[in-house]
Design a protein around this motif. Sequence first.
Motif, PDB file in Angstrom:
ATOM      1  N   VAL A  58      -4.844   5.428  -7.847  1.00  0.00           N
ATOM      2  CA  VAL A  58      -3.741   4.806  -6.819  1.00  0.00           C
ATOM      3  C   VAL A  58      -4.318   3.951  -6.010  1.00  0.00           C
ATOM      4  CG1 VAL A  58      -2.141   5.740  -4.986  1.00  0.00           C
ATOM      5  CG2 VAL A  58      -2.637   7.237  -7.005  1.00  0.00           C
ATOM      6  N   VAL A  59      -3.378   2.923  -5.763  1.00  0.00           N
ATOM      7  CA  VAL A  59      -4.075   1.843  -4.801  1.00  0.00           C
ATOM      8  C   VAL A  59      -3.192   1.666  -3.567  1.00  0.00           C
ATOM      9  CG1 VAL A  59      -4.092  -0.782  -4.761  1.00  0.00           C
ATOM     10  CG2 VAL A  59      -4.646   0.183  -6.636  1.00  0.00           C
ATOM     11  N   LEU A  60      -3.778   1.988  -2.417  1.00  0.00           N
ATOM     12  CA  LEU A  60      -3.128   1.890  -1.226  1.00  0.00           C
ATOM     13  C   LEU A  60      -3.038   0.356  -0.618  1.00  0.00           C
ATOM     14  CD1 LEU A  60      -3.891   5.203   0.899  1.00  0.00           C
ATOM     15  CD2 LEU A  60      -1.551   4.462   0.126  1.00  0.00           C
ATOM     16  N   ASN A  61      -1.957  -0.138  -0.851  1.00  0.00           N
ATOM     17  CA  ASN A  61      -2.031  -1.680  -0.579  1.00  0.00           C
ATOM     18  C   ASN A  61      -1.587  -1.908   0.721  1.00  0.00           C
ATOM     19  OD1 ASN A  61      -2.303  -4.437  -1.145  1.00  0.00           O
ATOM     20  ND2 ASN A  61      -0.087  -4.488  -1.797  1.00  0.00           N
ATOM     21  N   ARG A  62      -2.005  -2.936   1.387  1.00  0.00           N
ATOM     22  CA  ARG A  62      -1.567  -3.429   2.790  1.00  0.00           C
ATOM     23  C   ARG A  62      -2.131  -2.508   3.954  1.00  0.00           C
ATOM     24  NH1 ARG A  62       4.554  -5.019   0.760  1.00  0.00           N
ATOM     25  NH2 ARG A  62       4.089  -6.715  -0.546  1.00  0.00           N
ATOM     26  N   TRP A 112      -7.979   3.808  -3.918  1.00  0.00           N
ATOM     27  CA  TRP A 112      -8.370   2.734  -3.701  1.00  0.00           C
ATOM     28  C   TRP A 112      -7.582   1.866  -2.691  1.00  0.00           C
ATOM     29  CZ3 TRP A 112     -12.970   0.477  -6.069  1.00  0.00           C
ATOM     30  CH2 TRP A 112     -13.331   1.555  -7.177  1.00  0.00           C
ATOM     31  N   ALA A 113      -8.151   1.203  -1.631  1.00  0.00           N
ATOM     32  CA  ALA A 113      -7.626   0.590  -0.777  1.00  0.00           C
ATOM     33  C   ALA A 113      -7.570  -1.007  -0.915  1.00  0.00           C
ATOM     34  CB  ALA A 113      -8.143   1.004   0.542  1.00  0.00           C
ATOM     35  N   LEU A 114      -6.617  -1.585  -0.533  1.00  0.00           N
ATOM     36  CA  LEU A 114      -6.833  -3.097  -0.292  1.00  0.00           C
ATOM     37  C   LEU A 114      -5.990  -3.266   0.993  1.00  0.00           C
ATOM     38  CD1 LEU A 114      -5.249  -4.607  -3.603  1.00  0.00           C
ATOM     39  CD2 LEU A 114      -7.310  -4.850  -2.818  1.00  0.00           C
ATOM     40  N   PRO A 115      -6.943  -4.256   1.840  1.00  0.00           N
ATOM     41  CA  PRO A 115      -6.403  -4.654   3.100  1.00  0.00           C
ATOM     42  C   PRO A 115      -5.050  -5.416   3.251  1.00  0.00           C
ATOM     43  CG  PRO A 115      -7.913  -6.252   2.503  1.00  0.00           C
ATOM     44  CD  PRO A 115      -7.873  -5.081   1.439  1.00  0.00           C
ATOM     45  N   GLN A 123     -12.027  -7.160  -2.590  1.00  0.00           N
ATOM     46  CA  GLN A 123     -11.957  -6.184  -1.309  1.00  0.00           C
ATOM     47  C   GLN A 123     -11.305  -4.869  -1.557  1.00  0.00           C
ATOM     48  OE1 GLN A 123      -9.312  -8.971   0.833  1.00  0.00           O
ATOM     49  NE2 GLN A 123     -10.850  -9.760   2.278  1.00  0.00           N
ATOM     50  N   PHE A 124     -11.309  -4.538  -3.148  1.00  0.00           N
ATOM     51  CA  PHE A 124     -10.976  -3.220  -3.451  1.00  0.00           C
ATOM     52  C   PHE A 124     -11.986  -2.210  -2.830  1.00  0.00           C
ATOM     53  CE2 PHE A 124      -8.338  -4.910  -6.951  1.00  0.00           C
ATOM     54  CZ  PHE A 124      -7.127  -3.990  -6.802  1.00  0.00           C
ATOM     55  N   VAL A 125     -11.644  -1.179  -2.133  1.00  0.00           N
ATOM     56  CA  VAL A 125     -12.498  -0.362  -1.368  1.00  0.00           C
ATOM     57  C   VAL A 125     -12.155   1.160  -1.927  1.00  0.00           C
ATOM     58  CG1 VAL A 125     -13.564   0.798   0.435  1.00  0.00           C
ATOM     59  CG2 VAL A 125     -13.164  -1.674   0.723  1.00  0.00           C
ATOM     60  N   LYS A 126     -12.937   1.846  -2.565  1.00  0.00           N
ATOM     61  CA  LYS A 126     -12.647   3.279  -3.022  1.00  0.00           C
ATOM     62  C   LYS A 126     -12.797   4.187  -1.741  1.00  0.00           C
ATOM     63  CE  LYS A 126     -13.760   6.805  -6.631  1.00  0.00           C
ATOM     64  NZ  LYS A 126     -14.762   6.881  -7.802  1.00  0.00           N
ATOM     65  N   VAL A 127     -11.433   4.589  -1.253  1.00  0.00           N
ATOM     66  CA  VAL A 127     -11.607   5.567  -0.303  1.00  0.00           C
ATOM     67  C   VAL A 127     -11.640   7.176  -0.645  1.00  0.00           C
ATOM     68  CG1 VAL A 127     -10.594   3.877   1.216  1.00  0.00           C
ATOM     69  CG2 VAL A 127      -9.039   5.446   0.120  1.00  0.00           C
ATOM     70  N   ALA A 128     -11.332   7.512  -1.700  1.00  0.00           N
ATOM     71  CA  ALA A 128     -11.334   9.026  -2.091  1.00  0.00           C
ATOM     72  C   ALA A 128     -11.589   9.131  -3.624  1.00  0.00           C
ATOM     73  CB  ALA A 128     -10.040   9.415  -1.633  1.00  0.00           C
ATOM     74  N   GLY A 129     -11.800  10.089  -4.021  1.00  0.00           N
ATOM     75  CA  GLY A 129     -11.895  10.510  -5.506  1.00  0.00           C
ATOM     76  C   GLY A 129     -13.216  10.178  -5.973  1.00  0.00           C
TER      77      GLY A 129
END
Length: 382
Positions: free
Chosen positions: A286-290, A355-358, A376-382
């Motif tokens: 899952v990508v959490l964008n913005r 994953w997060a994108l700013p 700038q992909f950052v893994k924040v969980a999993g």
Amino acid sequence: MAPRASTHTSEPAAGPLDPRRRVVLCVGPGGVGKTTCAATLALGAARRGLKVLVVTIDPSRRLAQALGFGPHTPPGAELVIPTPELAAPGSLHALLLDGKVVFDRLVRAYAGSEEAAATVLRNPIYKATAEHLGGALEYAAIAQLQFLHDEGRHDLLVLDTPPTANAIDFLAAPDRIQELVTNPALRLLTGTGKLGARVLGIGNGIVLKVLATMGGGAFVEDLGEFLREFSGVLQAFREHAGDFHDLLTSPATGVVLTTSASQFSVREALSFLEILHRRSMRVDAVVLNRLLPMFEAAPPVEAVRAELVRQRGDQDSEAELAALLAAHAGIRIQGERSREAITALTAAYPKIPVWALPRREPPPNSLPELRELGEQFVKVAG
């Protein structure tokens, strides 16, 4: 008032693509940057040496230009995207999906003969419905994916799924379109259904004559011809290419779900994940964008006021003070929503990486900007 580090473990990485996949579906709620995410993932894979094709549906004007699509690009054309810094033998191609082009290809490939294909292609009902039939664009996307997968010209296919009001429509489209083949009422019109005629005790010719009187003979004739020939095309395609479900659930296919941290988008994403799970599809990430980072609480008001006075050199700073504190409060709320989104997703599906994108303003609309975003992909969980 600088942002503080997230309470979740963060680890920089290349991105959420699983190297075992040959097909990646980018899905998610509308308005969350799904198309940008698909283009970013495709570019990143090409930079790592893969031959990649991104199939997109409705890119913004500037993003379309970045991918090479101009006002005179032929419908359904596959374009080479000149991209520097690609690892050999990497390449990046882009295809703007055109439903009419895909359906025409289906007709020509799977009609019983050239004459049968010509009959469908010139049918006025086919021309009117090939792009506007319920689920047509979604079905075309799946059919295009099947064509490309069978051709095997690319190491990775990235499909930006259609911007439907309900993202689940994309997965359900093949089943809905298949009703053209199996629906008894439609088969009665085509002259291939025996059950309805037997129950009514009349021949199909009588039924068609009555309908012709009610709705116009030419229209009913065109409708029957369209349903008969086009449903045959779809049936032949399914028999030749295999069940769409087989491709979507095979180990070669993965899903990347893009969403935002808004409560509405997270709820839609959770519902979509449930559907994907029930359909036995492999969700890779899952990508959490913005996403906005978490900010510390604001310093005392007097300290902020004193700093404003020091910078401005005057005492008339109350309006600026109020605006600054309000902006900081809004940013903190957004950061808190980011944290809540991560928590909700990981609580429901702890095994799916997040994953997060700013947030970027304006959104990336060029290849260099997409490249920067991909880093700038950052893994924040999993």
